[in-house]
Design an enzyme around this catalytic site. Structure first.
Site: not given
Ligand code: ZN
Length: 391
Positions: A63, A71, A286
């Site tokens: 992942h 953002g 992540d």
């Protein structure tokens, strides 16, 4: 062409003891107690001394926001793309790329191109079709077609539930997506896993539990992630995994952790103590996601970026601070994701599988040498391979 890893303590990830490993091209040719470094016939072996080191399968990070993420605090908070050396320094030789909150300025096409580029630079890459929202963005216009026809696509996600940034999907929408992915997976012989992002909403895993309870789709089609984000979700995740589910814990570097956070290492220990079968647990980093840092008044004072280095740091913490056996801690970033995603040739050290290896110093627990598909990418702590624009 020929490499010999000599005198290492091999974890495949199960412990094999002291072994020599012969690499021919991009594959593991032999694992024996002792292999002669002078094979004759005019052949020359490149010998890598692994005395005092563990030899592990290359790590799998399932992942990673390869093209950048974030953002969520306006345009300037969009995070940068990953570079090859970040992956190599973290011991990651196989990575699955994904999109997250932003599926407008980040696209599956760009993710595909980035994955292809990293593969050209020497590691193995896959990707998820989709992003947070349902209907998911795809490459071909159909999630089923993406899984069935595009080799790099091993699943879909990360689809968000229980999160203010999700598309607030209904149970029926999630069911339909899972059904499309399952059929694409069956027809292509892939795993076709739906990677599900869990936010901190009060609904937790409810939608996923109901999906499994009210369809014929098995637990193996889903891998919910960020399970260690809160005490409540951790408990729910443990109960879900004990019923047959697979769960992913997110690794985070110490500087981004907050008081009360459950580290992936701590989460792993709690799962094992609660009786969750070890093969149902994975870690991912992540990486390249944005990590806001707050002051005591909960004001965002700085934006950080997640790093794949957190992956092995968490395994180290699991062993040294949580007392998890090395083999089990290692499996969450090697064998387990390889099996869950059906990554052929990955996740184990075994003859005829891919020559992806990580050599770790036993005293310092630090990554020293990384080999990806038979090529030395880092040696004695220095990357020997660099991304195209890394100089
Ligand atoms: Zn996420």
């Amino acid at each position: 062409m020929l490499k010999l890893i000599k005198n290492g303590e091999v974890f495949a990830p199960e412990p094999l003891g002291r072994k020599d490993i012969l690499i021919v091209g991009d594959r593991i040719a032999s694992i024996r107690d002792a292999i002669d470094p002078n094979p004759g016939m005019g052949l020359e072996l490149d010998v890598i001394d692994a005395s005092g080191k563990w030899v592990f399968p290359g790590f799998i990070d399932g992942h990673v926001h390869l093209t950048g993420g974030g953002g969520e605090a306006s345009f300037r908070s969009r995070t940068p793309e990953i570079v090859l050396s970040s992956l190599i320094r973290g011991g990651v030789t196989t990575v699955i790329g994904c999109l997250g909150t932003d599926c407008i300025t980040r696209t599956p096409e760009a993710l595909y191109a980035k994955a292809k580029g990293l593969e050209e630079e020497g590691i193995t890459t896959y990707l998820f079709t989709g992003a947070y929202r349902i209907p998911i963005p795809t490459l071909t216009g159909s999630p089923m077609k993406d899984i069935l026809l595009i080799d790099k696509v091993v699943g879909a996600g990360e689809v968000a539930i229980s999160d203010h940034r999700s598309s607030q999907p209904s149970l029926d929408e999630l069911k339909r997506l899972a059904a499309d992915i399952r059929v694409g997976a069956i027809l292509s012989g892939k795993a076709g896993v739906l990677n599900i992002h869990l936010g901190d909403g009060p609904d937790g895993l409810r939608l996923l539990r109901e999906l499994v309870a009210t369809t014929e789709i098995p637990y193996s089609q889903f891998l919910p992630t960020h399970i260690n984000r809160s005490e409540r979700l951790m408990e729910e995740g443990i109960a879900y995994a004990k019923l047959g589910g697979f769960i992913d814990l997110t690794c985070c570097e110490a500087e981004y952790q907050e008081d009360g956070d459950i580290t992936a290492a701590e989460g792993l220990k709690r799962c094992l103590e609660a009786g969750v079968p070890a093969h149902r647990i994975t870690f991912t980093s992540d990486a390249q996601g944005s990590l806001p840092i707050f002051n005591e008044r909960r004001e965002c004072i700085r934006m950080g970026v997640g790093s794949v280095a957190a992956l092995f740091d968490s395994v180290r913490e699991a062993v040294l601070q949580q007392g998890v056996p090395l083999e089990q801690a290692l499996a969450v970033i090697t064998r387990n994701p390889a099996e869950i995603y059906k990554l052929k040739g990955k996740g184990r050290l075994q003859e005829s599988l891919d020559a992806d290896l990580v050599l770790v110093d036993r005293d310092s627990f630090g990554i020293r040498t990384v080999i990806a598909r038979g090529r030395v990418m880092m040696h004695d702590g220095d990357p020997t391979a660099r991304g195209t624009f890394e100089g």
